[in-house]
Design a protein around this motif. Sequence first.
Motif, PDB file in Angstrom:
ATOM      1  N   PRO A  19       0.855  -1.274   0.017  1.00  0.00           N
ATOM      2  CA  PRO A  19       0.147   0.054  -0.085  1.00  0.00           C
ATOM      3  C   PRO A  19       0.957   1.230  -0.054  1.00  0.00           C
ATOM      4  N   ARG A  20       2.025   1.039   0.477  1.00  0.00           N
ATOM      5  CA  ARG A  20       3.026   2.452   0.470  1.00  0.00           C
ATOM      6  C   ARG A  20       3.444   2.616  -0.980  1.00  0.00           C
ATOM      7  N   MET A  21       3.224   1.798  -2.129  1.00  0.00           N
ATOM      8  CA  MET A  21       3.837   2.185  -3.460  1.00  0.00           C
ATOM      9  C   MET A  21       2.939   3.199  -3.907  1.00  0.00           C
ATOM     10  N   THR A  22       3.701   4.213  -4.474  1.00  0.00           N
ATOM     11  CA  THR A  22       2.811   5.483  -5.508  1.00  0.00           C
ATOM     12  C   THR A  22       2.960   5.111  -6.820  1.00  0.00           C
ATOM     13  N   ALA A  23       2.151   5.863  -7.526  1.00  0.00           N
ATOM     14  CA  ALA A  23       1.920   5.449  -9.018  1.00  0.00           C
ATOM     15  C   ALA A  23       3.113   5.864  -9.694  1.00  0.00           C
ATOM     16  N   GLU A  24       3.868   6.628  -9.280  1.00  0.00           N
ATOM     17  CA  GLU A  24       5.374   7.148 -10.203  1.00  0.00           C
ATOM     18  C   GLU A  24       6.290   6.023  -9.841  1.00  0.00           C
ATOM     19  N   GLN A  25       6.214   5.374  -8.841  1.00  0.00           N
ATOM     20  CA  GLN A  25       7.146   4.117  -8.596  1.00  0.00           C
ATOM     21  C   GLN A  25       6.518   2.873  -9.432  1.00  0.00           C
ATOM     22  N   ALA A  26       5.264   2.836  -9.559  1.00  0.00           N
ATOM     23  CA  ALA A  26       4.874   2.057 -10.587  1.00  0.00           C
ATOM     24  C   ALA A  26       4.978   2.253 -12.015  1.00  0.00           C
TER      25      ALA A  26
END
Length: 401
Positions: free
Chosen positions: A145-152
Amino acid sequence: MSPTTDDEAASLDDVLVGEAVLGVYRQMFAALARDSGAVVDDPELVDVAETLLAAFADAGEEGLSREQMRYVCRGYPSEVFENRLRVLKGLGAVREVFPKPNQLRYRASFTSVVGLMFVRRMMLDGGQSEMHRLLALEQLNVADPRMTAEQARDGADGLARAFRLWSVELLTLTNGTIEELREQAPKLWGTEEILVRAERLHGAILRRWPQLDRVCTDLRAAIYAYGDASRRAAARLSDSAGTTRNLTLLPPETWRTFSRTASREELAAVLDGFVFDAPAPWHEPAAVVTAVEDGPRATPPRPAPPRPSVPDAGLSRDTGAEDAAAARLRAVAEEALRGRDRAAVADVLGADWASARRMLADLSAAHLHPELPYRLVWEDGLDARPGGVPAWLSPGWFERA
């Protein structure tokens, strides 16, 4: 002094980040570096680095002195050891335990060991295992849940780039020589599992971040391109293996090239030392008839003609033709033996191939004839005689049974 602007601070941060990245790269590939700007071209240099890193792992927190490192690498020349130690120290793979003058003890970088392990895995399957690990790690990151859209987005871009390069390499191998494709065959292992994992990851990213639809489209296109390229390469590899599906056998192109370019001595040396099993000397007539009847037929059998109503008297007992053939074979055998009970096959063959072939055929017929007391006995081995008649000869004896 004038205050630092935001742009200057950002530029300085960029430089620091870049230096940190380069520092990790230098430590990772220090074992593979010939100097600070080139890759090794001698496997022995990599062996020296591996020996040193293994010794550091056993030494513990105290590290190793220069004399201990030289003792561990005593099997290598002094100049080779000094060169490797200088490169490893320059790239940060080997450092002083305490940064002070006249430091006598050194420690190894954990990053260098991991980088060498990574390279060894890459050598085994060309990156297949690393792609599995990368897909599994990205799947865990997407579920975090801590992952952001930019990291994805960055992860999807990296995977799409990797799949595109992989598909281009497979297409190049498919259109190249079959020898190179067989050498790179490990890159085709586990293709279906990689495709399933990649499509599952693509769906997870798209469901969680619908705004990344364009990035996911590029990723899906790269996945499909990789799947098509791997299937084409596998199809050509399977065709080259033939019905045996044995990739260790040389392809027909290699045999044809060798037969056209090799000298007579090289052709004769191919089978030197091989022993061939002779076929069965005799088959029962009933076994031959059974084998013919049970064999597959390309065309349906023709019906037998109608038999006459007159009783069949059976076969004639006149075996004059067979007696004449046996008498001729007996004369040939006695001429070859010349009163002896045993004669070497090499001594009774003619000086040219035609006469030697006829003599060997007659001796074999006398050996197979059930009413003649002669036999051929072959020994193990096969002698290559370039320029001789015959060029291939197995030690054998023709003797009276």
